[in-house]
Design an enzyme around this catalytic site. Structure first.
Site, PDB file in Angstrom:
ATOM      1  N   ASP A 181      -0.683   8.313  -6.550  1.00 14.11           N
ATOM      2  CA  ASP A 181       0.568   7.603  -6.300  1.00 14.11           C
ATOM      3  C   ASP A 181       1.720   8.231  -7.071  1.00 14.11           C
ATOM      4  O   ASP A 181       2.801   8.487  -6.525  1.00 14.11           O
ATOM      5  CB  ASP A 181       0.418   6.130  -6.680  1.00 14.11           C
TER       6      ASP A 181
ATOM      7  N   GLY B  38       0.801  -1.210   0.000  1.00 16.92           N
ATOM      8  CA  GLY B  38       0.000   0.000   0.000  1.00 16.92           C
ATOM      9  C   GLY B  38       0.833   1.259   0.000  1.00 16.92           C
ATOM     10  O   GLY B  38       0.301   2.359   0.151  1.00 16.92           O
TER      11      GLY B  38
ATOM     12  N   SER C  47       4.600   0.663  -4.483  1.00 17.86           N
ATOM     13  CA  SER C  47       5.831   0.232  -5.137  1.00 17.86           C
ATOM     14  C   SER C  47       5.688   0.260  -6.650  1.00 17.86           C
ATOM     15  O   SER C  47       6.664   0.497  -7.372  1.00 17.86           O
ATOM     16  CB  SER C  47       6.204  -1.180  -4.665  1.00 17.86           C
ATOM     17  N   SER C  48       4.469   0.025  -7.157  1.00 15.75           N
ATOM     18  CA  SER C  48       4.260   0.032  -8.602  1.00 15.75           C
ATOM     19  C   SER C  48       4.475   1.427  -9.172  1.00 15.75           C
ATOM     20  O   SER C  48       5.153   1.599 -10.197  1.00 15.75           O
ATOM     21  CB  SER C  48       2.861  -0.483  -8.944  1.00 15.75           C
TER      22      SER C  48
END
Length: 386
Positions: free
Chosen positions: A171, A121, A124-125
């Protein structure tokens, strides 16, 4: 970065020509508000992913993941097929997205290192998308680093177009625009960072990983977005000027209760009040009211649990432990949910002791050995020509 460059040269027998590093992120407040054109308070973290590359002849691309000593390969002739099951899917996705900005069909060898926990969560992507995107831009002179929002949108495109996750820009934005020691306020209608705030001195976030990995592709993430969009469309018919849930006031939502299906009402309630909590949080932090800020974290988690239903038993247990552990001012799930991490606002001087206590109780209740660390806001992504 120097360590990665040395490993790269030893592995491939040549030096990389470009490299980049991008951090993971913490969503502090503003859960699922980004794709509702809302507000999010977030930060980059000190844990980073580093990516280095050099062009090679042919069409075969090689990526050595030095975390596991495992090589991933793919052929540029095959990147329009289904995503592979390993981490190369994020890099292939960036290739697909960056082609519209002039990325050539040039094979490469690459290496990566990362300290961002996988499936936790902390995104990392997105860290890998941003790091590889910046490295591609520098290596192939796309000059996209002059407009980092393009890199962010390309990373979002990987999730939306290639992997089928209807995620927002949070993100990638947090990874690119994070600032050391600061929480950043992002406005996703403007697609811009519009402010920042700092925790009062003496406080820190403890991150505790529930060890239940979340996968947004396999979760109900997309259905949550569909519920939000449907609720926004119904509310737009009732209230002029509403184009997304970000525009709806708590008073308008309450007045529209009977006009919305119960599930859509609860989803909307989460988003509307999350945006309100972000605005309130900025005021409280500017006034140094850390206790009031911590209370908002608990409120946010309760809304995730009851209204958005994107928590999990493990996350709920961690937040319940936090409520009954001395020294915690607030705690909540962070990120997409359905597993992953919780963040805990505590006094910095007692952070390690607090983390040990919570992890011990979590193991007693669940049998799971959680991971924990004290988290400080870190710098955003950086790219380098070598």
């Amino acid at each position: 970065m120097q360590n990665l460059i040395e490993k790269f040269s030893a592995c491939y027998g040549l030096a990389p020509i470009a490299a980049a590093q991008a951090p993971g992120r913490l969503e502090v407040l503003g859960n699922h508000t980004d794709y509702n054109e809302g507000l999010v308070l977030s930060c980059a973290v000190e844990q980073k992913t580093a990516f280095a590359l050099a062009p090679v002849e042919g069409s075969l691309c090689r990526i050595m993941d030095f975390r596991e000593g495992r090589e991933m390969t793919f052929d540029l002739a095959d990147v329009d097929g289904a995503p592979p099951r390993d981490g190369s899917k994020y890099i292939i996705g960036m290739i697909r997205e960056l082609r519209r900005y002039g990325l050539p069909a040039q094979a490469f060898c690459a290496g990566l290192e990362s300290s961002v926990p996988l499936g936790s969560g902390m995104s990392s992507s997105a860290a890998l998308e941003v790091a590889s995107g910046l490295a591609f831009s520098i290596a192939f002179r796309l000059n996209l680093e002059q407009d980092p929002a393009v890199i962010a949108r390309a990373g979002q495109g990987v999730e939306n177009h290639y992997l089928g996750v209807k995620s927002g820009l949070l993100d990638q934005f947090s990874s690119l625009f994070g600032a050391r020691d600061a929480l950043i306020l992002s406005d996703f209608r403007e697609a811009a960072v519009t402010g920042s705030a700092q925790l009062p001195p003496g406080y820190a976030f403890v991150v505790i990983n529930s060890m239940k990995k979340h996968s947004l592709v396999d979760s109900d993430y997309n259905s949550r977005r569909e519920d939000c969009e449907s609720a926004a469309a119904r509310l737009a018919e009732m209230f002029p000027g509403v184009t997304a849930l970000r525009d709806v006031t708590p008073e308008q939502l309450a007045a529209a209760r009977a006009a919305l299906p119960w599930r859509e009402y609860r989803r909307a309630q989460h988003i509307v009040w999350e945006c309100s909590r972000v605005r309130t949080a900025m005021e409280l932090l500017r006034d140094g009211d850390v206790r009031g800020f911590g209370k908002l974290l608990f409120e946010s988690h309760e809304s995730s649990r009851l209204n958005f239903e994107n928590s999990s038993p493990e996350l709920d247990i961690l937040v319940d432990i936090a409520r009954h552990t001395p020294g915690c001012l607030g705690a909540r799930l962070s990120g997409g949910g359905f597993g992953g991490i919780t963040i805990h606002l505590v006094r910095a001087a007692r952070a390690a002791e607090y983390a040990e206590s919570v992890c011990a109780e979590y193991r007693r209740r669940t049998g799971i050995a959680a991971e924990s660390f004290v988290c400080a806001p870190g710098d955003g992504a950086m790219g380098y020509a070598i």
